[in-house]
Design an enzyme around this catalytic site. Structure first.
Site, short mmCIF file in Angstrom:
data_model
loop_
_atom_site.label_atom_id
_atom_site.label_comp_id
_atom_site.label_asym_id
_atom_site.label_seq_id
_atom_site.Cartn_x
_atom_site.Cartn_y
_atom_site.Cartn_z
N GLU A 1 55.04 0.87 84.68
CA GLU A 1 55.41 -0.49 85.40
C GLU A 1 56.67 -0.29 86.44
O GLU A 1 57.51 -0.89 86.39
CB GLU A 1 55.94 -1.20 83.98
CG GLU A 1 55.29 -1.26 82.94
CD GLU A 1 55.98 -2.04 81.68
OE1 GLU A 1 55.27 -3.02 81.25
OE2 GLU A 1 57.00 -1.50 81.44
C1 TNX Z 1 55.32 -1.92 77.77
S1 TNX Z 1 54.19 0.71 77.40
C2 TNX Z 1 55.98 -0.94 78.01
C3 TNX Z 1 57.39 -0.56 77.45
C4 TNX Z 1 57.74 -1.86 76.42
C5 TNX Z 1 56.55 -2.37 75.71
C6 TNX Z 1 56.82 -3.21 74.83
C7 TNX Z 1 54.90 1.06 78.52
C8 TNX Z 1 54.28 2.34 79.20
N1 TNX Z 1 55.85 0.26 79.06
O1 TNX Z 1 58.51 -0.45 78.50
O2 TNX Z 1 58.92 -1.50 75.82
O3 TNX Z 1 55.54 -2.68 76.55
O4 TNX Z 1 55.85 -3.50 73.99
#
Ligand code: TNX
Length: 552
Positions: free
Chosen positions: A366
């Site tokens: 992300e």
């Molecule tokens: C996605 S999964 C994220 C996390 C968040 C999560 C909450 C991922 C690699 N990144 O940063 O905590 O969703 O469900």
């Protein structure tokens, strides 16, 4: 003819013979009780093969645990078993070297690495429980440790209690042979969003080790907190670790505390995988050292779109404010500046020095505030740094956009296109499909803790999938194993942790360990029901799903 005159002495003789038998054999030919049979049939993860032999082994205060002379490591495992059994049974089972064959019999437990066959691998074991003795055999101490968890599960649930209970401590006799399916079976704990101290992490380790998991991935840094002391950049932990989601006081591990966690995990044959999430999810670092700041997107309401085109970058090279909300994807390291890589080198060097395991996780998820071309450069340079420290790089699936290959591991979580790309490039995968394995997802719409952006994940859904289901062209050979993450935006206490991970965790452990083409929820839920009393005995606050008829 008066039959009774002959029959009475006949029955009398039979009775005497029976009494004599019972006394001379110390109950040893007692058939397996229904309770012990149930325990034998309910082991999670399900062993590769179980052959019941119908009798009873009774653990008593005279039981000794024997190991081969010369192995301190195996002695430690024997002591671990003795320590686990002590509070509830009240027995202080002695641990000694096996100097004669006799000691391996007569009510004793014997742990050995002699006579194991190669096909048991590093973690497999055979366990033979007879009415006279228990023999646990493995190639490696890790296999003995896994087998010890099976021994615990064959005993009554009350064996896990912390106060003394009444026996008898009976086990079904059986021959068990057990080998794991995947070599990586893990769970992730996010200590970035909410901080959890050393004792909590140790309890987490104990809980996952009971189900034979072998990796603990620690999410050590995130937008909301930097949780590991880096001596060359002290403000990271000092300032960046000073708060958490909701504005509480946060915290961090000193390097010594981290080493203590790693050593504790090692004693349970669990490898710690440390993650420093970069180049996104770095607000805590950017707040601590402004020069690292590549400019942030103002956190928006709701989750930031994955392919957000217009980015409004603020505050380049200036320290950000500490962040205590739960949005994701707004921060980025200043990738185009060479000094940023000096920072990464220092962090990876210090972390590698205190991490005996082979992996360093770079996050990489992300990074919506990072330009794509910068992101690709970042992955390449970070990889070189990890290699220079003789470690193997793991990153979330997005790293597939970079120049990765078979010396890198990608962790699939949401986007099949990246997972498939990583496999095409030769990287092995850790499977963490968010719709199935994210333990921060609510069970259903009434669950008070957790999120539901990926799915509601009831205990049946958490169990009913296979790592090979998710990606086209990806088969078992491409998959290193599975991992179930617990993100902690909404998770504040140890009770919260327990409620979200149980009962789902044991299912993930089974998916990773057991090979069963006919895996079925209907069969599993009956075994799972018997683990409720075990968790209760361990004082684990689990979710009592209505889909399971929990045993009392
Ligand atoms: C996605 S999964 C994220 C996390 C968040 C999560 C909450 C991922 C690699 N990144 O940063 O905590 O969703 O469900």
């Amino acid at each position: 003819m008066n039959y009774s005159k002959q029959i009475i002495p006949f029955f009398f003789t039979l009775f005497i013979a029976g009494v004599a038998l019972v006394f001379t054999s110390c109950n040893s030919s007692k058939p397996t009780s229904p309770e012990a049979t149930e325990a034998l049939q309910s082991v999670i993860p399900k062993p590769s093969s179980v052959e019941a032999t119908g009798k009873t082994f009774t653990l008593t205060e005279a039981t000794g645990i024997y190991v081969d002379t010369g192995s301190e490591e195996i002695k430690n495992i024997a002591q671990y078993l003795s320590d686990r059994l002590k509070p509830s049974t009240g027995f202080a089972l002695s641990v000694s070297n096996a100097e004669s064959n006799g000691q391996r019999e007569k009510g004793n437990i014997y742990l050995t690495t002699t006579g194991a066959d190669d096909s048991l691998g590093d973690e497999g074991y055979t366990l033979t429980v007879s009415d006279e003795s228990i023999t646990l055999t493995a190639n490696k101490p890790a296999g003995l440790f896994r087998g010890v968890q099976t021994i615990r599960q064959l005993l009554p649930a009350k064996v896990e209690m912390s106060e003394k209970q009444e026996g008898p401590w009976e086990m079904a006799t059986a021959t068990i042979r057990d080998v794991p399916s995947y070599s990586y079976r893990g769970s992730m704990l996010d200590v970035g969003r909410h901080f959890f101290g050393v004792e909590d992490v140790k309890r987490y380790i104990d809980m996952i080790s009971y189900y034979k998991m072998n990796f603990l991935h620690l999410g050590l840094t995130n937008d909301q907190g930097w949780r590991i002391e880096i001596k060359s950049w002290p403000n990271l932990a000092k300032h960046g670790g000073s708060t958490q989601v909701g504005g509480g006081k946060g915290g961090h591990y000193t390097q010594d505390q981290y080493k203590e966690i790693v050593a504790y995990a090692q004693s349970r044959y669990i490898t710690v995988v440390p993650e420093v999430d970069m180049p996104g999810h770095t607000n805590a670092a950017l707040a601590s050292y402004g020069e690292l700041n590549g400019g942030t997107i103002v956190p928006a309401e709701g989750r930031i779109e994955l392919n957000r085109k217009e980015q409004i970058l603020n505050g380049k090279s200036k320290p950000t404010e500490l962040y205590t909300g739960i949005e994701v994807g707004f921060s980025t390291l200043r990738v185009e500046k060479e000094e940023t890589f000096k920072f990464i080198k220092d962090v990876v060097r210090e972390l590698s020095e205190i991490t005996p395991g082979p992996y360093i996780h770079i996050g990489g998820d992300e990074s919506h505030a990072t330009k794509k071309e910068d992101y690709i450069v970042f992955v390449k340079k970070f990889h070189e740094i990890v290699q220079a420290n003789k470690k193997i790089m793991i990153g979330w699936e997005e790293i597939a956009q970079g120049d990765i290959g078979e010396d890198v591991i990608a962790q699939f979580w949401t986007s099949p296109k990246y997972g498939e790309l990583a496999a095409e490039k030769g990287s092995k995968l850790i499977m963490s499909p968010s719709k199935k394995t994210y333990m921060d997802m609510q069970y259903d719409s009434t669950t008070k803790l957790g999120l539901h952006w990926a799915a509601y994940i009831e205990v049946d859904s958490a169990y009913s999938w296979d790592p090979t289901d998710y990606l086209n062209g990806v088969s078992k050979e491409n998959i290193l194993g599975i991992e179930a993450p617990l993100w902690t935006e909404t998770i504040v206490t140890m009770n919260d942790i327990e409620y979200m991970i149980f009962p789902r965790l044991s299912g993930y452990a089974e998916i990773g360990w057991s090979v069963d083409p006919k895996r079925s929820w209907d069969e599993y839920k009956v075994r799972l029901a018997t683990h409720g009393p075990r968790w209760k005995a361990m004082d684990i606050d689990y979710y009592k799903s209505k889909l399971v008829q929990w045993k009392e």
